[in-house]
Design an enzyme around this catalytic site. Structure first.
Site: not given
Ligand code: NAD
Length: 524
Positions: A255, A289
Protein backbone atom coordinates in the site's frame (compact mmCIF):
# COMPACT_ATOMS: atom_id res chain seq x y z
CA UNK A 1 15.30 5.46 3.28
CA UNK A 2 18.99 6.12 3.54
CA UNK A 3 21.23 3.97 5.68
CA UNK A 4 21.56 5.19 9.24
CA UNK A 5 25.04 5.42 10.69
CA UNK A 6 24.24 7.05 14.00
CA UNK A 7 23.98 5.09 17.24
CA UNK A 8 20.59 6.69 17.77
CA UNK A 9 17.77 7.42 15.41
CA UNK A 10 16.26 10.67 16.52
CA UNK A 11 12.98 12.16 15.53
CA UNK A 12 14.78 15.27 14.41
CA UNK A 13 17.57 13.90 12.27
CA UNK A 14 15.24 11.32 10.79
CA UNK A 15 18.05 8.91 9.99
CA UNK A 16 16.81 5.55 8.87
CA UNK A 17 18.59 2.45 7.72
CA UNK A 18 18.16 0.48 4.54
CA UNK A 19 19.63 -2.72 5.78
CA UNK A 20 23.21 -1.90 4.85
CA UNK A 21 25.89 -0.40 7.06
CA UNK A 22 25.81 0.27 10.79
CA UNK A 23 22.31 0.48 12.19
CA UNK A 24 21.29 2.39 15.30
CA UNK A 25 20.92 0.64 18.67
CA UNK A 26 18.01 2.65 19.89
CA UNK A 27 15.32 4.94 18.59
CA UNK A 28 14.80 8.25 20.31
CA UNK A 29 11.20 9.31 19.86
CA UNK A 30 10.31 13.02 19.78
CA UNK A 31 7.04 14.86 20.18
CA UNK A 32 6.61 16.68 16.84
CA UNK A 33 4.28 19.22 18.43
CA UNK A 34 7.01 20.46 20.77
CA UNK A 35 10.26 18.99 19.48
CA UNK A 36 10.93 17.45 22.88
CA UNK A 37 12.32 13.92 23.29
CA UNK A 38 9.85 11.49 24.83
CA UNK A 39 11.40 8.06 25.14
CA UNK A 40 14.11 5.81 23.73
CA UNK A 41 13.19 2.39 22.36
CA UNK A 42 15.76 -0.39 21.84
CA UNK A 43 16.18 -1.58 18.26
CA UNK A 44 15.44 -5.27 17.62
CA UNK A 45 18.45 -7.00 16.05
CA UNK A 46 18.02 -9.34 13.05
CA UNK A 47 18.72 -12.32 15.35
CA UNK A 48 16.00 -11.17 17.74
CA UNK A 49 13.60 -10.69 14.83
CA UNK A 50 14.25 -14.30 13.73
CA UNK A 51 13.69 -15.53 17.29
CA UNK A 52 10.43 -13.57 17.65
CA UNK A 53 9.09 -14.94 14.36
CA UNK A 54 10.12 -18.49 15.36
CA UNK A 55 8.34 -18.14 18.72
CA UNK A 56 5.00 -16.96 17.30
CA UNK A 57 5.33 -19.50 14.48
CA UNK A 58 5.47 -22.26 17.07
CA UNK A 59 2.11 -21.10 18.49
CA UNK A 60 0.37 -20.44 15.18
CA UNK A 61 -1.03 -23.95 14.64
CA UNK A 62 -2.99 -23.78 17.92
CA UNK A 63 -4.26 -20.32 17.00
CA UNK A 64 -5.42 -21.57 13.61
CA UNK A 65 -7.04 -24.59 15.21
CA UNK A 66 -9.23 -22.30 17.36
CA UNK A 67 -11.32 -21.56 14.30
CA UNK A 68 -12.93 -18.30 13.23
CA UNK A 69 -15.16 -17.97 16.31
CA UNK A 70 -12.34 -18.81 18.74
CA UNK A 71 -10.10 -16.17 17.21
CA UNK A 72 -12.90 -13.59 17.14
CA UNK A 73 -13.37 -14.26 20.85
CA UNK A 74 -9.78 -13.07 21.49
CA UNK A 75 -9.93 -10.22 19.02
CA UNK A 76 -13.17 -9.16 20.69
CA UNK A 77 -11.24 -8.89 23.95
CA UNK A 78 -8.74 -6.67 22.14
CA UNK A 79 -11.64 -4.52 20.84
CA UNK A 80 -13.00 -4.14 24.36
CA UNK A 81 -9.56 -3.22 25.71
CA UNK A 82 -9.11 -0.61 22.98
CA UNK A 83 -12.54 0.92 23.65
CA UNK A 84 -11.91 0.96 27.41
CA UNK A 85 -8.45 2.53 27.04
CA UNK A 86 -9.10 5.10 24.33
CA UNK A 87 -7.92 8.08 26.33
CA UNK A 88 -4.60 6.39 27.12
CA UNK A 89 -4.16 5.36 23.47
CA UNK A 90 -4.90 8.87 22.26
CA UNK A 91 -2.50 10.46 24.74
CA UNK A 92 0.37 8.30 23.52
CA UNK A 93 -0.57 8.85 19.91
CA UNK A 94 -0.68 12.60 20.26
CA UNK A 95 2.70 12.59 21.99
CA UNK A 96 4.45 10.67 19.24
CA UNK A 97 2.62 12.05 16.17
CA UNK A 98 1.71 15.64 17.06
CA UNK A 99 -1.83 14.98 15.78
CA UNK A 100 -4.74 17.02 17.05
CA UNK A 101 -7.11 15.05 19.29
CA UNK A 102 -9.89 14.81 16.71
CA UNK A 103 -7.57 13.31 14.08
CA UNK A 104 -6.05 10.88 16.59
CA UNK A 105 -9.47 9.73 17.76
CA UNK A 106 -10.23 8.13 14.37
CA UNK A 107 -7.80 5.31 15.07
CA UNK A 108 -9.25 3.36 18.04
CA UNK A 109 -12.77 3.44 16.61
CA UNK A 110 -11.50 2.20 13.26
CA UNK A 111 -9.78 -0.75 14.98
CA UNK A 112 -12.91 -1.68 16.93
CA UNK A 113 -14.98 -1.53 13.75
CA UNK A 114 -12.55 -3.64 11.71
CA UNK A 115 -12.41 -6.31 14.44
CA UNK A 116 -16.20 -6.64 14.25
CA UNK A 117 -16.23 -6.36 10.47
CA UNK A 118 -13.89 -9.31 9.93
CA UNK A 119 -15.01 -11.23 13.00
CA UNK A 120 -18.56 -11.40 11.67
CA UNK A 121 -17.68 -11.91 8.00
CA UNK A 122 -14.65 -14.19 8.08
CA UNK A 123 -16.79 -17.32 7.67
CA UNK A 124 -18.29 -15.85 4.51
CA UNK A 125 -14.98 -14.56 3.15
CA UNK A 126 -12.62 -17.44 3.99
CA UNK A 127 -14.91 -20.28 5.06
CA UNK A 128 -14.68 -23.56 3.17
CA UNK A 129 -16.26 -23.47 -0.28
CA UNK A 130 -18.09 -26.34 -1.95
CA UNK A 131 -17.66 -26.26 -5.73
CA UNK A 132 -19.61 -28.28 -8.32
CA UNK A 133 -17.38 -30.06 -10.84
CA UNK A 134 -17.71 -28.49 -14.26
CA UNK A 135 -17.18 -31.70 -16.26
CA UNK A 136 -18.92 -35.10 -16.28
CA UNK A 137 -15.44 -36.63 -16.17
CA UNK A 138 -15.25 -35.33 -12.60
CA UNK A 139 -18.71 -36.53 -11.61
CA UNK A 140 -17.30 -38.86 -8.97
CA UNK A 141 -15.43 -36.06 -7.20
CA UNK A 142 -16.38 -33.74 -4.36
CA UNK A 143 -14.58 -30.41 -4.70
CA UNK A 144 -13.77 -28.21 -1.74
CA UNK A 145 -11.62 -25.11 -1.34
CA UNK A 146 -10.19 -24.25 2.04
CA UNK A 147 -8.34 -21.08 2.95
CA UNK A 148 -5.33 -21.70 5.17
CA UNK A 149 -3.36 -18.73 6.54
CA UNK A 150 0.20 -17.84 5.69
CA UNK A 151 1.60 -19.01 9.05
CA UNK A 152 3.43 -15.78 9.95
CA UNK A 153 2.52 -12.41 8.48
CA UNK A 154 4.99 -9.55 8.81
CA UNK A 155 3.63 -6.01 8.77
CA UNK A 156 5.81 -2.98 8.09
CA UNK A 157 3.97 0.27 8.73
CA UNK A 158 4.38 4.05 8.35
CA UNK A 159 4.04 6.90 10.83
CA UNK A 160 0.98 8.76 9.60
CA UNK A 161 -1.64 6.40 11.11
CA UNK A 162 0.46 4.35 13.51
CA UNK A 163 -2.38 2.03 14.58
CA UNK A 164 -4.78 1.92 11.63
CA UNK A 165 -1.99 0.94 9.25
CA UNK A 166 -0.43 -1.67 11.53
CA UNK A 167 -3.01 -3.25 13.84
CA UNK A 168 -5.64 -2.46 11.21
CA UNK A 169 -3.92 -5.02 8.95
CA UNK A 170 -2.98 -7.37 11.80
CA UNK A 171 -6.67 -7.85 12.62
CA UNK A 172 -7.69 -9.59 9.36
CA UNK A 173 -4.41 -11.55 9.38
CA UNK A 174 -5.02 -12.78 12.95
CA UNK A 175 -8.68 -13.44 12.18
CA UNK A 176 -7.51 -15.57 9.23
CA UNK A 177 -5.40 -17.67 11.62
CA UNK A 178 -1.95 -16.23 10.98
CA UNK A 179 0.53 -15.17 13.65
CA UNK A 180 1.61 -11.56 13.20
CA UNK A 181 4.79 -9.57 13.83
CA UNK A 182 4.71 -5.82 13.19
CA UNK A 183 7.57 -3.42 12.61
CA UNK A 184 6.17 0.08 13.12
CA UNK A 185 7.75 3.27 11.85
CA UNK A 186 10.80 4.41 13.80
CA UNK A 187 9.01 7.75 14.29
CA UNK A 188 5.95 6.23 16.01
CA UNK A 189 6.90 3.03 17.83
CA UNK A 190 5.20 3.69 21.19
CA UNK A 191 1.43 3.36 20.77
CA UNK A 192 1.63 0.05 18.95
CA UNK A 193 4.05 -1.36 21.54
CA UNK A 194 1.59 -0.38 24.28
CA UNK A 195 -1.25 -2.28 22.64
CA UNK A 196 0.83 -5.39 21.94
CA UNK A 197 1.94 -5.28 25.56
CA UNK A 198 -1.70 -5.12 26.64
CA UNK A 199 -2.53 -8.10 24.39
CA UNK A 200 0.17 -10.10 26.16
CA UNK A 201 -0.18 -8.97 29.76
CA UNK A 202 -3.59 -7.37 30.34
CA UNK A 203 -5.73 -9.34 27.89
CA UNK A 204 -3.63 -12.52 28.17
CA UNK A 205 -4.00 -13.23 24.44
CA UNK A 206 -2.28 -16.21 22.80
CA UNK A 207 1.39 -15.63 21.99
CA UNK A 208 0.88 -15.06 18.27
CA UNK A 209 1.18 -11.28 18.08
CA UNK A 210 4.34 -9.26 18.61
CA UNK A 211 6.24 -6.14 17.66
CA UNK A 212 9.86 -5.54 16.62
CA UNK A 213 11.44 -2.09 16.54
CA UNK A 214 13.91 -0.48 14.18
CA UNK A 215 14.47 0.77 10.67
CA UNK A 216 15.76 -0.88 7.48
CA UNK A 217 17.79 -3.68 9.03
CA UNK A 218 14.93 -4.77 11.29
CA UNK A 219 12.42 -4.46 8.43
CA UNK A 220 14.68 -6.48 6.14
CA UNK A 221 15.08 -9.21 8.75
CA UNK A 222 11.30 -9.38 9.12
CA UNK A 223 10.93 -9.81 5.35
CA UNK A 224 13.49 -12.65 5.44
CA UNK A 225 11.71 -14.59 8.18
CA UNK A 226 7.96 -14.35 7.57
CA UNK A 227 5.67 -16.01 5.01
CA UNK A 228 3.80 -12.90 3.83
CA UNK A 229 4.63 -9.20 3.97
CA UNK A 230 2.06 -6.44 4.31
CA UNK A 231 3.87 -3.17 3.65
CA UNK A 232 2.48 0.36 3.88
CA UNK A 233 4.79 3.25 3.10
CA UNK A 234 6.46 5.09 0.27
CA UNK A 235 6.78 3.53 -3.16
CA UNK A 236 10.54 3.96 -2.80
CA UNK A 237 10.77 1.67 0.23
CA UNK A 238 8.05 -0.56 -1.20
CA UNK A 239 10.32 -1.41 -4.15
CA UNK A 240 13.14 -2.37 -1.75
CA UNK A 241 10.81 -4.54 0.31
CA UNK A 242 9.52 -6.29 -2.80
CA UNK A 243 13.05 -6.90 -4.08
CA UNK A 244 14.08 -8.35 -0.72
CA UNK A 245 10.97 -10.53 -0.58
CA UNK A 246 11.78 -11.84 -4.07
CA UNK A 247 14.89 -13.51 -2.61
CA UNK A 248 12.72 -15.87 -0.54
CA UNK A 249 9.73 -15.78 -2.93
CA UNK A 250 7.67 -14.27 -0.13
CA UNK A 251 4.38 -12.77 -1.35
CA UNK A 252 3.80 -9.08 -0.66
CA UNK A 253 0.92 -6.67 -0.49
CA UNK A 254 2.04 -3.08 -0.95
CA UNK A 255 0.00 0.00 0.00
CA UNK A 256 2.04 2.92 -1.30
CA UNK A 257 1.85 6.62 -1.99
CA UNK A 258 -0.75 8.72 -3.76
CA UNK A 259 -1.34 12.06 -5.44
CA UNK A 260 -5.09 12.10 -5.26
CA UNK A 261 -7.06 14.34 -7.59
CA UNK A 262 -10.37 16.04 -6.88
CA UNK A 263 -12.53 17.16 -9.79
CA UNK A 264 -15.07 19.92 -9.20
CA UNK A 265 -17.72 20.19 -11.93
CA UNK A 266 -19.51 23.46 -12.58
CA UNK A 267 -22.81 22.07 -11.27
CA UNK A 268 -21.34 21.00 -7.90
CA UNK A 269 -22.56 22.27 -4.55
CA UNK A 270 -19.52 24.53 -4.19
CA UNK A 271 -19.86 24.98 -0.44
CA UNK A 272 -19.74 21.22 0.08
CA UNK A 273 -16.93 20.82 -2.46
CA UNK A 274 -14.81 23.54 -0.82
CA UNK A 275 -15.41 22.20 2.69
CA UNK A 276 -14.54 18.69 1.50
CA UNK A 277 -11.37 19.92 -0.21
CA UNK A 278 -10.29 21.73 2.96
CA UNK A 279 -10.87 18.68 5.16
CA UNK A 280 -9.61 16.14 2.61
CA UNK A 281 -6.47 18.18 2.01
CA UNK A 282 -5.63 19.30 5.54
CA UNK A 283 -6.90 16.46 7.76
CA UNK A 284 -4.01 14.86 9.66
CA UNK A 285 -1.93 17.80 8.31
CA UNK A 286 -2.30 16.35 4.83
CA UNK A 287 -0.31 13.28 5.88
CA UNK A 288 -2.71 10.77 4.36
CA UNK A 289 -1.92 8.63 1.35
CA UNK A 290 -5.41 9.53 0.09
CA UNK A 291 -5.24 13.27 0.88
CA UNK A 292 -6.69 15.61 -1.69
CA UNK A 293 -3.51 17.03 -3.26
CA UNK A 294 -4.62 18.25 -6.72
CA UNK A 295 -7.89 20.01 -7.54
CA UNK A 296 -9.27 20.59 -11.06
CA UNK A 297 -12.23 22.97 -11.30
CA UNK A 298 -14.43 23.60 -14.34
CA UNK A 299 -14.03 27.19 -15.49
CA UNK A 300 -17.48 28.61 -14.58
CA UNK A 301 -17.07 27.48 -10.95
CA UNK A 302 -13.38 28.21 -10.52
CA UNK A 303 -13.42 31.71 -8.95
CA UNK A 304 -16.24 30.94 -6.52
CA UNK A 305 -14.72 27.60 -5.51
CA UNK A 306 -11.27 29.07 -4.91
CA UNK A 307 -12.71 31.90 -2.80
CA UNK A 308 -14.68 29.46 -0.64
CA UNK A 309 -11.74 27.05 -0.27
CA UNK A 310 -9.32 29.85 0.65
CA UNK A 311 -11.73 31.19 3.27
CA UNK A 312 -12.26 27.73 4.78
CA UNK A 313 -8.54 26.84 4.88
CA UNK A 314 -7.58 30.32 6.06
CA UNK A 315 -9.59 30.00 9.24
CA UNK A 316 -8.23 26.62 10.36
CA UNK A 317 -6.65 26.69 13.81
CA UNK A 318 -3.19 25.15 13.98
CA UNK A 319 -0.97 24.19 16.86
CA UNK A 320 -0.46 21.82 19.77
CA UNK A 321 -3.75 20.34 20.94
CA UNK A 322 -4.46 18.45 24.13
CA UNK A 323 -7.91 17.06 24.74
CA UNK A 324 -9.90 20.23 24.19
CA UNK A 325 -10.19 20.25 20.39
CA UNK A 326 -8.40 23.58 20.35
CA UNK A 327 -6.96 23.09 16.87
CA UNK A 328 -7.84 21.49 13.55
CA UNK A 329 -4.38 21.09 12.04
CA UNK A 330 -1.56 19.44 13.95
CA UNK A 331 2.16 18.98 13.45
CA UNK A 332 4.04 17.17 10.69
CA UNK A 333 4.90 13.83 12.27
CA UNK A 334 8.09 13.11 10.37
CA UNK A 335 10.83 15.73 10.36
CA UNK A 336 11.84 14.57 6.86
CA UNK A 337 8.37 15.27 5.55
CA UNK A 338 8.20 18.94 6.49
CA UNK A 339 11.34 19.46 4.39
CA UNK A 340 9.68 17.79 1.39
CA UNK A 341 6.55 19.93 1.79
CA UNK A 342 8.62 23.10 2.01
CA UNK A 343 10.59 22.08 -1.08
CA UNK A 344 7.41 21.45 -3.13
CA UNK A 345 5.83 24.75 -2.12
CA UNK A 346 9.03 26.75 -2.71
CA UNK A 347 9.48 25.08 -6.11
CA UNK A 348 5.91 26.07 -7.10
CA UNK A 349 6.21 29.64 -5.84
CA UNK A 350 9.51 30.07 -7.68
CA UNK A 351 7.83 28.89 -10.91
CA UNK A 352 4.99 31.41 -10.65
CA UNK A 353 2.41 29.81 -8.36
CA UNK A 354 0.63 31.97 -5.76
CA UNK A 355 -0.23 30.99 -2.19
CA UNK A 356 -3.70 32.41 -1.43
CA UNK A 357 -3.29 31.31 2.16
CA UNK A 358 -0.37 29.71 4.01
CA UNK A 359 2.79 28.92 2.07
CA UNK A 360 5.48 28.46 4.67
CA UNK A 361 6.80 26.60 7.69
CA UNK A 362 5.55 27.96 11.02
CA UNK A 363 8.22 29.55 13.17
CA UNK A 364 7.61 27.49 16.32
CA UNK A 365 9.34 24.77 18.37
CA UNK A 366 7.23 22.00 16.78
CA UNK A 367 7.16 20.89 13.11
CA UNK A 368 4.26 22.85 11.62
CA UNK A 369 3.55 23.87 8.05
CA UNK A 370 0.80 26.40 7.36
CA UNK A 371 -2.38 25.08 5.71
CA UNK A 372 -1.77 26.20 2.13
CA UNK A 373 -3.83 26.81 -1.02
CA UNK A 374 -1.82 27.28 -4.20
CA UNK A 375 -3.15 28.56 -7.54
CA UNK A 376 -1.49 29.21 -10.91
CA UNK A 377 0.05 25.76 -10.65
CA UNK A 378 0.72 23.23 -13.43
CA UNK A 379 2.03 19.70 -13.82
CA UNK A 380 5.62 20.80 -14.33
CA UNK A 381 5.71 21.68 -10.62
CA UNK A 382 6.54 19.08 -7.95
CA UNK A 383 3.47 20.08 -5.97
CA UNK A 384 1.25 18.78 -8.80
CA UNK A 385 3.28 15.73 -9.80
CA UNK A 386 5.03 14.29 -6.73
CA UNK A 387 3.48 13.19 -3.45
CA UNK A 388 3.59 16.24 -1.14
CA UNK A 389 2.04 14.56 1.94
CA UNK A 390 1.44 17.83 3.77
CA UNK A 391 -1.27 20.46 4.33
CA UNK A 392 -1.09 21.81 0.78
CA UNK A 393 -3.50 21.73 -2.17
CA UNK A 394 -2.90 23.04 -5.69
CA UNK A 395 -5.92 24.23 -7.69
CA UNK A 396 -6.12 24.40 -11.50
CA UNK A 397 -8.82 25.86 -13.75
CA UNK A 398 -9.95 23.46 -16.53
CA UNK A 399 -12.13 23.98 -19.62
CA UNK A 400 -14.35 20.97 -19.01
CA UNK A 401 -14.62 17.51 -17.46
CA UNK A 402 -12.55 15.97 -20.26
CA UNK A 403 -9.58 18.21 -19.48
CA UNK A 404 -10.06 17.56 -15.77
CA UNK A 405 -9.95 13.80 -16.36
CA UNK A 406 -6.89 14.05 -18.59
CA UNK A 407 -5.03 15.94 -15.87
CA UNK A 408 -6.37 13.81 -13.01
CA UNK A 409 -5.12 10.68 -14.78
CA UNK A 410 -1.76 12.25 -15.65
CA UNK A 411 0.05 10.72 -12.66
CA UNK A 412 2.24 7.73 -11.88
CA UNK A 413 0.03 7.20 -8.83
CA UNK A 414 -3.55 5.89 -8.75
CA UNK A 415 -4.65 5.47 -5.16
CA UNK A 416 -7.98 7.25 -4.92
CA UNK A 417 -9.83 10.38 -5.99
CA UNK A 418 -13.07 12.30 -5.78
CA UNK A 419 -15.54 14.05 -8.07
CA UNK A 420 -18.03 16.72 -7.03
CA UNK A 421 -21.00 17.67 -9.19
CA UNK A 422 -24.56 16.83 -10.11
CA UNK A 423 -24.99 13.22 -8.99
CA UNK A 424 -25.31 11.44 -12.33
CA UNK A 425 -22.71 13.45 -14.19
CA UNK A 426 -20.27 13.27 -11.29
CA UNK A 427 -20.66 9.49 -11.16
CA UNK A 428 -19.99 9.18 -14.89
CA UNK A 429 -16.82 11.23 -14.55
CA UNK A 430 -15.77 9.38 -11.37
CA UNK A 431 -15.91 6.01 -13.14
CA UNK A 432 -13.20 7.23 -15.52
CA UNK A 433 -10.69 8.30 -12.86
CA UNK A 434 -7.78 5.84 -12.95
CA UNK A 435 -7.45 4.76 -9.33
CA UNK A 436 -8.37 2.07 -6.84
CA UNK A 437 -11.23 3.95 -5.18
CA UNK A 438 -13.21 7.03 -6.08
CA UNK A 439 -15.68 9.05 -4.02
CA UNK A 440 -18.62 10.93 -5.49
CA UNK A 441 -19.48 14.11 -3.58
CA UNK A 442 -17.31 13.05 -0.64
CA UNK A 443 -13.64 12.59 0.23
CA UNK A 444 -11.64 9.91 2.08
CA UNK A 445 -14.85 8.14 3.09
CA UNK A 446 -14.08 5.01 1.09
CA UNK A 447 -11.47 4.09 3.72
CA UNK A 448 -14.21 3.71 6.30
CA UNK A 449 -16.40 1.71 3.90
CA UNK A 450 -14.48 -1.44 4.77
CA UNK A 451 -17.10 -3.41 2.83
CA UNK A 452 -15.31 -2.49 -0.42
CA UNK A 453 -11.66 -3.12 -1.31
CA UNK A 454 -9.08 -0.36 -1.16
CA UNK A 455 -5.79 -0.56 -3.02
CA UNK A 456 -3.63 1.37 -5.42
CA UNK A 457 -3.38 1.27 -9.20
CA UNK A 458 -0.16 2.08 -11.05
CA UNK A 459 2.69 2.87 -8.62
CA UNK A 460 0.31 3.23 -5.65
CA UNK A 461 0.50 -0.43 -4.79
CA UNK A 462 -0.15 -4.10 -5.28
CA UNK A 463 -3.03 -5.84 -3.54
CA UNK A 464 -5.97 -4.65 -1.50
CA UNK A 465 -7.07 -4.15 2.06
CA UNK A 466 -10.71 -4.22 3.22
CA UNK A 467 -13.59 -6.28 1.90
CA UNK A 468 -13.08 -9.92 0.98
CA UNK A 469 -9.60 -9.42 -0.55
CA UNK A 470 -8.45 -7.76 2.70
CA UNK A 471 -8.58 -11.09 4.56
CA UNK A 472 -8.24 -13.55 1.69
CA UNK A 473 -4.78 -12.22 0.85
CA UNK A 474 -3.49 -13.54 4.18
CA UNK A 475 -4.55 -17.05 3.14
CA UNK A 476 -3.29 -19.73 0.83
CA UNK A 477 -5.86 -21.58 -1.21
CA UNK A 478 -5.93 -25.33 -0.73
CA UNK A 479 -8.15 -27.24 -3.14
CA UNK A 480 -9.32 -30.57 -1.79
CA UNK A 481 -10.51 -33.05 -4.42
CA UNK A 482 -12.28 -35.97 -2.75
CA UNK A 483 -13.21 -39.19 -4.53
CA UNK A 484 -16.76 -40.11 -3.57
CA UNK A 485 -16.95 -43.46 -5.37
CA UNK A 486 -14.39 -45.37 -7.39
CA UNK A 487 -13.40 -48.69 -8.91
CA UNK A 488 -9.97 -50.25 -8.88
CA UNK A 489 -8.75 -47.89 -11.57
CA UNK A 490 -9.86 -44.78 -13.48
CA UNK A 491 -10.40 -44.88 -17.26
CA UNK A 492 -7.53 -42.39 -17.65
CA UNK A 493 -5.03 -44.60 -15.78
CA UNK A 494 -2.89 -47.43 -17.14
CA UNK A 495 -3.13 -49.55 -19.12
CA UNK A 496 -3.79 -47.39 -22.18
CA UNK A 497 -6.01 -49.36 -24.53
CA UNK A 498 -7.96 -48.31 -27.56
CA UNK A 499 -11.34 -48.94 -25.88
CA UNK A 500 -10.53 -47.16 -22.59
CA UNK A 501 -8.95 -44.13 -24.27
CA UNK A 502 -11.78 -44.11 -26.82
CA UNK A 503 -14.38 -43.92 -24.08
CA UNK A 504 -12.60 -40.99 -22.40
CA UNK A 505 -12.18 -39.24 -25.76
CA UNK A 506 -15.86 -39.66 -26.67
CA UNK A 507 -17.06 -38.27 -23.32
CA UNK A 508 -14.66 -35.33 -23.55
CA UNK A 509 -15.68 -34.64 -27.18
CA UNK A 510 -19.38 -34.81 -26.31
CA UNK A 511 -18.88 -32.42 -23.43
CA UNK A 512 -16.59 -29.90 -25.15
CA UNK A 513 -18.36 -29.67 -28.53
CA UNK A 514 -21.03 -27.02 -28.84
CA UNK A 515 -22.95 -28.44 -31.77
CA UNK A 516 -24.71 -31.77 -32.26
CA UNK A 517 -22.51 -33.02 -35.11
CA UNK A 518 -19.34 -32.66 -33.14
CA UNK A 519 -20.96 -33.99 -29.98
CA UNK A 520 -21.59 -37.18 -31.97
CA UNK A 521 -17.91 -37.29 -32.89
CA UNK A 522 -18.18 -35.99 -36.46
CA UNK A 523 -16.35 -33.09 -38.09
CA UNK A 524 -18.27 -29.86 -38.62
P1 NAD B 1 8.60 4.82 4.41
O1 NAD B 1 8.53 4.09 3.13
O2 NAD B 1 9.70 5.75 4.63
O3 NAD B 1 8.64 3.79 5.64
C1 NAD B 1 7.65 2.81 5.81
C2 NAD B 1 8.19 1.71 6.72
O4 NAD B 1 9.24 1.02 6.06
C3 NAD B 1 8.76 2.21 8.04
O5 NAD B 1 8.38 1.33 9.07
C4 NAD B 1 10.27 2.12 7.80
O6 NAD B 1 11.04 1.96 8.96
C5 NAD B 1 10.34 0.87 6.95
N1 NAD B 1 11.58 0.72 6.17
C6 NAD B 1 12.44 1.67 5.77
N2 NAD B 1 13.43 1.12 5.03
C7 NAD B 1 13.18 -0.21 4.96
C8 NAD B 1 13.80 -1.31 4.33
N3 NAD B 1 14.90 -1.15 3.60
N4 NAD B 1 13.28 -2.53 4.48
C9 NAD B 1 12.15 -2.72 5.20
N5 NAD B 1 11.49 -1.71 5.81
C10 NAD B 1 11.99 -0.47 5.69
O7 NAD B 1 7.18 5.55 4.55
P2 NAD B 1 6.75 6.59 5.67
O8 NAD B 1 7.50 7.85 5.44
O9 NAD B 1 6.79 5.94 7.00
O10 NAD B 1 5.20 6.81 5.31
C11 NAD B 1 4.75 7.73 4.35
C12 NAD B 1 4.43 7.03 3.04
O11 NAD B 1 3.48 6.00 3.27
C13 NAD B 1 3.79 7.94 2.02
O12 NAD B 1 4.34 7.70 0.76
C14 NAD B 1 2.33 7.53 2.05
O13 NAD B 1 1.61 7.80 0.87
C15 NAD B 1 2.45 6.07 2.29
N6 NAD B 1 1.20 5.54 2.82
C16 NAD B 1 0.44 4.72 2.04
C17 NAD B 1 -0.78 4.25 2.52
C18 NAD B 1 -1.68 3.34 1.70
O14 NAD B 1 -2.55 2.72 2.27
N7 NAD B 1 -1.49 3.26 0.39
C19 NAD B 1 -1.21 4.62 3.78
C20 NAD B 1 -0.40 5.48 4.53
C21 NAD B 1 0.81 5.91 4.06
Amino acid sequence: MESGTAEKITGTNGSAGNGSGAEPQQIEVHNPATGEPIEAVPVTSPEEVAATVARVRANQADWEAMGIEGRYHWLGKLRDWILDNQERILDTMQRETGKVRADASNEPVYLADIINFYGTRAAKFIGEEAVRPHSPLLASKKLRVQYRPHPVVGIISPWNFPLILSIGDAIPALQAGAAVVIKPSEFTPLGLAEIVDAWKHEIGGPDVFDVVQGVGETGGALVDNVDFIQFTGSDRTGRKVMARAAETLTPVSLELGGKDPMIVLADADLDRAANAAAWGGMMNSGQICMSVERIYVEEPAYDRFVAKLTAEVGKLRQGPDATGHDAEVGAMTSPNQIGIVEDHVDDALAAGARALTGGKRVDSPGDYFEPTVLVDVDHSMKVMSEETFGPVVGVMKVRDAEEALKLANDSRYGLSGSVFGEKQRAEQVARRVECGAVNVNDVLVNYFASDVPMGGWKESGIGYRHGEPGIKKFCRTESVVITRFAGKREPTWYPYTRSRRGLVGRIAQAFNARDLKRRLGRRG
